[in-house]
Design an enzyme around this catalytic site. Sequence first.
Site, PDB file in Angstrom:
ATOM      1  N   ARG A 183      -9.884 -16.520  68.019  1.00 12.21           N
ATOM      2  CA  ARG A 183      -9.399 -15.139  68.157  1.00 12.21           C
ATOM      3  C   ARG A 183      -7.883 -15.142  68.336  1.00 12.21           C
ATOM      4  O   ARG A 183      -7.313 -16.185  68.697  1.00 12.21           O
ATOM      5  CB  ARG A 183     -10.000 -14.497  69.429  1.00 12.21           C
ATOM      6  CG  ARG A 183     -11.506 -14.583  69.504  1.00 12.21           C
ATOM      7  CD  ARG A 183     -11.973 -14.680  70.960  1.00 12.21           C
ATOM      8  NE  ARG A 183     -13.394 -15.033  71.020  1.00 12.21           N
ATOM      9  CZ  ARG A 183     -14.384 -14.167  71.175  1.00 12.21           C
ATOM     10  NH1 ARG A 183     -14.132 -12.905  71.334  1.00 12.21           N
ATOM     11  NH2 ARG A 183     -15.635 -14.568  71.178  1.00 12.21           N
ATOM     12  N   ASP A 252      -8.634 -10.131  72.182  1.00 10.71           N
ATOM     13  CA  ASP A 252      -9.697 -11.141  72.252  1.00 10.71           C
ATOM     14  C   ASP A 252     -10.847 -10.789  71.321  1.00 10.71           C
ATOM     15  O   ASP A 252     -11.750 -11.605  71.114  1.00 10.71           O
ATOM     16  CB  ASP A 252     -10.220 -11.304  73.688  1.00 10.71           C
ATOM     17  CG  ASP A 252     -10.565  -9.971  74.330  1.00 10.71           C
ATOM     18  OD1 ASP A 252      -9.662  -9.130  74.435  1.00 10.71           O
ATOM     19  OD2 ASP A 252     -11.727  -9.770  74.708  1.00 10.71           O
TER      20      ASP A 252
HETATM   21  P1  AMP Z   1     -16.494  -7.933  75.538  1.00 10.67           P
HETATM   22  O1  AMP Z   1     -16.295  -6.545  76.060  1.00 10.67           O
HETATM   23  O2  AMP Z   1     -17.902  -8.238  75.102  1.00 10.67           O
HETATM   24  O3  AMP Z   1     -15.480  -8.299  74.508  1.00 10.67           O
HETATM   25  O4  AMP Z   1     -16.240  -8.898  76.797  1.00 10.67           O
HETATM   26  C1  AMP Z   1     -15.024  -9.039  77.450  1.00 10.67           C
HETATM   27  C2  AMP Z   1     -15.091 -10.225  78.378  1.00 10.67           C
HETATM   28  O5  AMP Z   1     -16.052 -10.005  79.408  1.00 10.67           O
HETATM   29  C3  AMP Z   1     -15.478 -11.537  77.716  1.00 10.67           C
HETATM   30  O6  AMP Z   1     -14.774 -12.573  78.321  1.00 10.67           O
HETATM   31  C4  AMP Z   1     -16.954 -11.631  78.001  1.00 10.67           C
HETATM   32  O7  AMP Z   1     -17.417 -12.955  77.963  1.00 10.67           O
HETATM   33  C5  AMP Z   1     -17.013 -11.045  79.411  1.00 10.67           C
HETATM   34  N1  AMP Z   1     -18.339 -10.491  79.732  1.00 10.67           N
HETATM   35  C6  AMP Z   1     -18.877  -9.338  79.261  1.00 10.67           C
HETATM   36  N2  AMP Z   1     -20.113  -9.158  79.788  1.00 10.67           N
HETATM   37  C7  AMP Z   1     -20.355 -10.205  80.601  1.00 10.67           C
HETATM   38  C8  AMP Z   1     -21.461 -10.606  81.418  1.00 10.67           C
HETATM   39  N3  AMP Z   1     -22.559  -9.876  81.521  1.00 10.67           N
HETATM   40  N4  AMP Z   1     -21.342 -11.762  82.088  1.00 10.67           N
HETATM   41  C9  AMP Z   1     -20.235 -12.521  82.004  1.00 10.67           C
HETATM   42  N5  AMP Z   1     -19.173 -12.214  81.261  1.00 10.67           N
HETATM   43  C10 AMP Z   1     -19.226 -11.065  80.560  1.00 10.67           C
HETATM   44 MG    MG Z   2     -15.181  -9.813  73.307  1.00  8.72          MG
END
Ligand code: AMP
Ligand code: MG
Length: 486
Positions: A183, A252
């Site tokens: 990314r 990201d």
């Molecule tokens: P995202 O919104 O899916 O792009 O996630 C943003 C960040 O939050 C990334 O680093 C994900 O790995 C982390 N993240 C999102 N949901 C969870 C979860 N349930 N447990 C751990 N990390 C999470």
């Molecule tokens: Mg993400």
Amino acid sequence: MLRKKIGWKFDNTYLNLSQSMLSKLNPTPVKTPELVLFNHNLSKEIDLDFSHIDNEELALIFSGNKLPDGSESIAQAYAGHQFGQFTVLGDGRALTIGEHLDKNKNRYDIQFKGSGKTPYSRNADGRAALGPMLREYIISEAMHNLGVPTTRSLAVIKTGEDVIRETILKGAILTRVASSHIRVGTFQYALISKNKNDLKTLFDYTLKRHYPKIRKSLTPAKDLLKIVLEKQINLICNWMRIGFIHGVMNTDNMTISGETIDYGPCAFMNEYNPDTVFSSIDHQGRYSYFNQPRIAKWNLERFAECLLPLINDDTKEAIKIATEVLEEFPEKYKKNWLEMMRKKIGLFGDDPKDEQLIIELLSWMEQNKVDYTNTFCYLMNEYKPKSEIYKEKQFILWKKKWEDRITLDHNSSKKSFKIMRKVNPLVIPRNHLVEEALNLAIEKNNLNKVNKLLKVLEDPYNRISMTINYQSTPSSEENYKTYCGT
Ligand code: AMP
Ligand code: MG
């Protein structure tokens, strides 16, 4: 008896990066894995054969309870600007179990999403809920069939465990297939790493994996910036073409490969309104439909900052070179967008009044709150409107102008329809239909609607018997909201 092989061919190269860029760990086993969806078409495309594997075994494999031989699972470290704020992140609930090579040596990350805590989970549980994982499966596969670069979805399994969000939800794991998970945020992480070599190592790795042609260039970092800029312009124009709103274009969530990634709060626009935002947390409209190109440029500027040390030892000179590349964005985007929109209304050649013609149509749709997808279908005689909207005076005048433009250069509407049919989908994953299918799957354990939706979205440019049912628009969508990281 000799056991038929699945055909896994793991060649895990990301592990060779500096250890500060990743953590090695296994998925956390789940209680009672159960298969919900499996993408046999995709598995065939990447030369994997699961035809002799029963659902129980598939559930064991794709829950991470029984990893295939040759897999070496890792969580990747990355950083990112989330809504403009820099944060150190990483795979908090995902693990790449390995890189699989197909027969043509195409490399795919096989990644589990929702597979348990990692060193990057912060205070979260590392898990995912069934609804959002099914949603990612449906939308990412639809995007692929709509001709948009994207990560794919191979499987969804239920874990048999609860996940606690605002309410108690069913846990699930999605298997994502991507050409890589590098990314903009991965570069941002490498840039701030204590290990000075991390950036160069990641850069070399990225060129080798994605853009080997520029490895021998005298200006490889500048070239990479240029390529990623072009890939992103192509991607965003594709999103604009089909009315897709990603919803969380943090750095990201922007890949170096140019694939769409991270289907969280994304959704498709119905009525044409450039300010459309679905995400519950995007209060300022940072990631609205219309802002997507502007944000892509902003993210590319963050990427360029990472590349500066590799562009030139003299920072001033490096900034000058990077700025020159970035300044090409508006013109390149405009050209690409105009070409795309010309195809949407079936124009050949290049008439100076084309842009005005396109803008008039979009403005009319906006003022009259008309459905974006169906308007192009209507122009191709592929949509039977229930309302009288297309009898409106201004639209009739526009249509006359459009028909005159089409016949310019001795063209025919037949020829125009041919190019329009390739870029204007008859069906998209309409939010109300996706929600309806997900509710039935989650509440009643009934996948009928999910499977029907997947079927019609397999062939979005061609009319099949079910198409007409999926062209319906919702009665009202004022309150439709989507959520991040659920
Ligand atoms: P995202 O919104 O899916 O792009 O996630 C943003 C960040 O939050 C990334 O680093 C994900 O790995 C982390 N993240 C999102 N949901 C969870 C979860 N349930 N447990 C751990 N990390 C999470
Ligand atoms: Mg993400």
